[in-house]
Enzyme design. Sequence first.
Site, PDB file in Angstrom:
ATOM      1  N   VAL A   1      46.792  45.071  39.039  1.00  0.00           N
ATOM      2  CA  VAL A   1      48.020  44.358  38.942  1.00  0.00           C
ATOM      3  C   VAL A   1      49.142  45.303  37.895  1.00  0.00           C
ATOM      4  O   VAL A   1      50.372  45.277  38.593  1.00  0.00           O
ATOM      5  CB  VAL A   1      47.847  42.946  38.257  1.00  0.00           C
ATOM      6  CG1 VAL A   1      49.137  42.152  38.160  1.00  0.00           C
ATOM      7  CG2 VAL A   1      46.679  42.272  38.934  1.00  0.00           C
TER       8      VAL A   1
ATOM      9  N   LYS B   1      40.923  28.346  38.746  1.00  0.00           N
ATOM     10  CA  LYS B   1      42.002  28.254  39.395  1.00  0.00           C
ATOM     11  C   LYS B   1      42.384  26.583  39.624  1.00  0.00           C
ATOM     12  O   LYS B   1      43.621  26.096  39.520  1.00  0.00           O
ATOM     13  CB  LYS B   1      42.202  29.018  40.740  1.00  0.00           C
ATOM     14  CG  LYS B   1      42.348  30.353  40.438  1.00  0.00           C
ATOM     15  CD  LYS B   1      42.182  31.340  41.598  1.00  0.00           C
ATOM     16  CE  LYS B   1      42.288  32.759  41.495  1.00  0.00           C
ATOM     17  NZ  LYS B   1      41.840  33.480  42.568  1.00  0.00           N
TER      18      LYS B   1
ATOM     19  N   GLY C   1      45.630  41.008  45.380  1.00  0.00           N
ATOM     20  CA  GLY C   1      45.763  42.255  45.827  1.00  0.00           C
ATOM     21  C   GLY C   1      47.090  42.428  44.599  1.00  0.00           C
ATOM     22  O   GLY C   1      47.863  41.778  44.168  1.00  0.00           O
TER      23      GLY C   1
HETATM   24  P1  NAP Z   1      41.907  45.694  36.562  1.00  0.00           P
HETATM   25  O1  NAP Z   1      42.372  46.498  37.642  1.00  0.00           O
HETATM   26  O2  NAP Z   1      40.468  45.683  36.082  1.00  0.00           O
HETATM   27  O3  NAP Z   1      42.943  46.331  35.206  1.00  0.00           O
HETATM   28  C1  NAP Z   1      42.847  45.870  34.043  1.00  0.00           C
HETATM   29  C2  NAP Z   1      43.506  46.752  33.109  1.00  0.00           C
HETATM   30  O4  NAP Z   1      43.489  46.535  31.775  1.00  0.00           O
HETATM   31  C3  NAP Z   1      43.172  48.244  32.992  1.00  0.00           C
HETATM   32  O5  NAP Z   1      44.185  49.101  33.249  1.00  0.00           O
HETATM   33  C4  NAP Z   1      42.594  48.544  31.828  1.00  0.00           C
HETATM   34  O6  NAP Z   1      42.636  49.628  31.009  1.00  0.00           O
HETATM   35  C5  NAP Z   1      43.240  47.406  30.689  1.00  0.00           C
HETATM   36  N1  NAP Z   1      42.189  46.638  29.872  1.00  0.00           N
HETATM   37  C6  NAP Z   1      41.143  46.043  30.185  1.00  0.00           C
HETATM   38  N2  NAP Z   1      40.545  45.534  28.781  1.00  0.00           N
HETATM   39  C7  NAP Z   1      41.226  46.178  27.844  1.00  0.00           C
HETATM   40  C8  NAP Z   1      41.072  46.376  26.432  1.00  0.00           C
HETATM   41  N3  NAP Z   1      40.249  45.767  25.737  1.00  0.00           N
HETATM   42  N4  NAP Z   1      42.400  47.005  25.690  1.00  0.00           N
HETATM   43  C9  NAP Z   1      43.299  47.621  26.425  1.00  0.00           C
HETATM   44  N5  NAP Z   1      43.330  47.739  27.858  1.00  0.00           N
HETATM   45  C10 NAP Z   1      42.576  47.122  28.359  1.00  0.00           C
HETATM   46  O7  NAP Z   1      42.115  44.182  36.723  1.00  0.00           O
HETATM   47  P2  NAP Z   1      43.144  43.596  37.650  1.00  0.00           P
HETATM   48  O8  NAP Z   1      42.614  43.571  38.963  1.00  0.00           O
HETATM   49  O9  NAP Z   1      44.693  44.399  37.476  1.00  0.00           O
HETATM   50  O10 NAP Z   1      43.522  42.009  37.145  1.00  0.00           O
HETATM   51  C11 NAP Z   1      43.986  41.927  35.892  1.00  0.00           C
HETATM   52  C12 NAP Z   1      44.435  40.369  35.728  1.00  0.00           C
HETATM   53  O11 NAP Z   1      45.143  39.755  37.006  1.00  0.00           O
HETATM   54  C13 NAP Z   1      43.099  39.474  35.561  1.00  0.00           C
HETATM   55  O12 NAP Z   1      43.326  38.453  34.655  1.00  0.00           O
HETATM   56  C14 NAP Z   1      43.091  38.970  37.061  1.00  0.00           C
HETATM   57  O13 NAP Z   1      42.299  37.932  37.301  1.00  0.00           O
HETATM   58  C15 NAP Z   1      44.284  38.929  37.394  1.00  0.00           C
HETATM   59  N6  NAP Z   1      44.732  38.755  38.952  1.00  0.00           N
HETATM   60  C16 NAP Z   1      44.227  39.812  39.464  1.00  0.00           C
HETATM   61  C17 NAP Z   1      44.647  39.540  40.841  1.00  0.00           C
HETATM   62  C18 NAP Z   1      44.218  40.776  41.842  1.00  0.00           C
HETATM   63  O14 NAP Z   1      44.353  40.702  43.149  1.00  0.00           O
HETATM   64  N7  NAP Z   1      43.466  41.834  41.295  1.00  0.00           N
HETATM   65  C19 NAP Z   1      45.507  38.758  41.452  1.00  0.00           C
HETATM   66  C20 NAP Z   1      45.732  37.702  40.551  1.00  0.00           C
HETATM   67  C21 NAP Z   1      45.416  37.401  39.371  1.00  0.00           C
HETATM   68  P3  NAP Z   1      42.114  51.216  31.758  1.00  0.00           P
HETATM   69  O15 NAP Z   1      42.704  50.978  32.991  1.00  0.00           O
HETATM   70  O16 NAP Z   1      42.283  52.146  30.712  1.00  0.00           O
HETATM   71  O17 NAP Z   1      40.563  50.987  31.949  1.00  0.00           O
HETATM   72  N1  HSE Z   2      39.605  37.947  42.160  1.00  0.00           N
HETATM   73  C1  HSE Z   2      40.825  37.128  42.584  1.00  0.00           C
HETATM   74  C2  HSE Z   2      40.635  36.738  44.091  1.00  0.00           C
HETATM   75  C3  HSE Z   2      41.993  37.680  42.382  1.00  0.00           C
HETATM   76  O1  HSE Z   2      39.767  37.311  44.768  1.00  0.00           O
HETATM   77  O2  HSE Z   2      41.107  35.732  44.262  1.00  0.00           O
HETATM   78  C4  HSE Z   2      43.290  36.715  42.447  1.00  0.00           C
HETATM   79  O3  HSE Z   2      43.247  35.680  41.552  1.00  0.00           O
END
Ligand code: NAP
Ligand code: HSE
Length: 432
Positions: A17, A208, A305
């Site tokens: 994200v 959610k 996504g």
């Molecule tokens: P992700 O790809 O795992 O990215 C997490 C990021 O946070 C990485 O850049 C990581 O750093 C950084 N991070 C994690 N812990 C940290 C710490 N302790 N100190 C500093 N940096 C830290 O996760 P994501 O999929 O983007 O999701 C992020 C959030 O959005 C979550 O709450 C998720 O539930 C929500 N979300 C995700 C989606 C989706 O489709 N992916 C959709 C809706 C909501 P590094 O890169 O250096 O490891």
């Molecule tokens: N892991 C979550 C999903 C990301 O698959 O719906 C979106 O919140």
Amino acid sequence: MIIKKPIGIGLMGLGVVGSGVARVLAEKGDTLGHQVGCPLSLKRVLVRDVSKKRSIEVSSSLLTTQAREILDDPEIAIVIEVMGGERPALDLIKEAIKRGKHVVTANKEVIAKHGPSLFALARKHRVELLYEASVGAGIPLIASLRQGLLANEISSIYAIINGTTNYILTQMANHGMDFSLALHQAQKLGYAEADPTADVEGIDAAYKLAILATLAFHKEILPSDVHHEGITRITARDFRYAQELGYAIKLLAIAKREIDSLQVRVHPALVPQDLLLAKVEGVFNAVQVEGDLIGRLLLYGQGAGSLPTTSAVIADAIDLAYRIHRNIPNPPPSLLAEGWSIKPISQIQTRYYLRMAVTDRPGVLAQIAKTLGDHLISIASVIQKEVDEDDQTAEIVIMTHQANEAAMQEALREAARLPVVHEVGNFIRVEG
Ligand code: NAP
Ligand code: HSE
């Protein structure tokens, strides 16, 4: 020429994200700044590892592993938290609020578990905490419930709100794909949580649903109030039988108002194929809301996504920047009601699909029907599916009429003890 002071943004997280957010701020920054009325400036990006290879180029001077470089920067007015997980995200959000910074988050775990106390903290410090991306990624669900549907008394929500599990179920149902391969693909596409157990065990959907139900019913609903089950016990055979019977299998999140209680539950369900929810495939999410004025409404779109989620995160950031720029006060808080109780899963009434491996000889069905009947469970249909002649076993699929959950669980325990029942393969609730 008037030079307008930019509004500083601190980004916490540069993963799936965060990378989308950084990209959109870089590529559409001018247009967004124009909408807001002043420039937006990405000032710092918090990561765990500054040397990690990224999917986008971000100036190394912006990257930091020190949260205080965002928290201590007086020019940062908006913090975007997209790190995920409960901690340290919760502490950083609190710290940002205490320092007078507005916060945008996509973190459903933090909002579902700590929303009301964080909103109170934000009010105290005269800032806002926005979380549109936390449910349904880019689908404007929070805005719809907080504002668009406010005049309604909402009676139910039936939703598919986890993209990863809907993607897995679709791949298994339509392509016969193995569960682990489908999960692996969902991870590669950036849909899954860092620990995908939260997705496949229904925990993410429970967070959610707690957020949506709190907004819909104006009552604080915690994740611990939501009964949740995941999709790991669904087999290829269940998909085949469900299809033959005219159903799809979906991970449903259900919140229903009853006279003086609420049902809030997440579990796999058989959904009739002609219902819109049954046709929601892949990463798409859909939320069906029933209100006294609006009737039935379906909100549909990509539920996970990078870019769909970025769409909601940026929308919240622009909303805040617009209000900061014009000194518009924060809207009043939503009020939460008292006095609703959560109905335990054991008290719900629904229909059931049962799959059992049994001895293939006369009188077996009668024994099973008696066991169910003893618990006031009435059979709607029964089909004998596969027969193993060497083994003298058959697989039967039973569809029941409405029955009480506690009675069903007890009947299944008793049925499993019958010598003619080799295995209770699965039971799935039937909805819709
Ligand atoms: P992700 O790809 O795992 O990215 C997490 C990021 O946070 C990485 O850049 C990581 O750093 C950084 N991070 C994690 N812990 C940290 C710490 N302790 N100190 C500093 N940096 C830290 O996760 P994501 O999929 O983007 O999701 C992020 C959030 O959005 C979550 O709450 C998720 O539930 C929500 N979300 C995700 C989606 C989706 O489709 N992916 C959709 C809706 C909501 P590094 O890169 O250096 O490891
Ligand atoms: N892991 C979550 C999903 C990301 O698959 O719906 C979106 O919140």
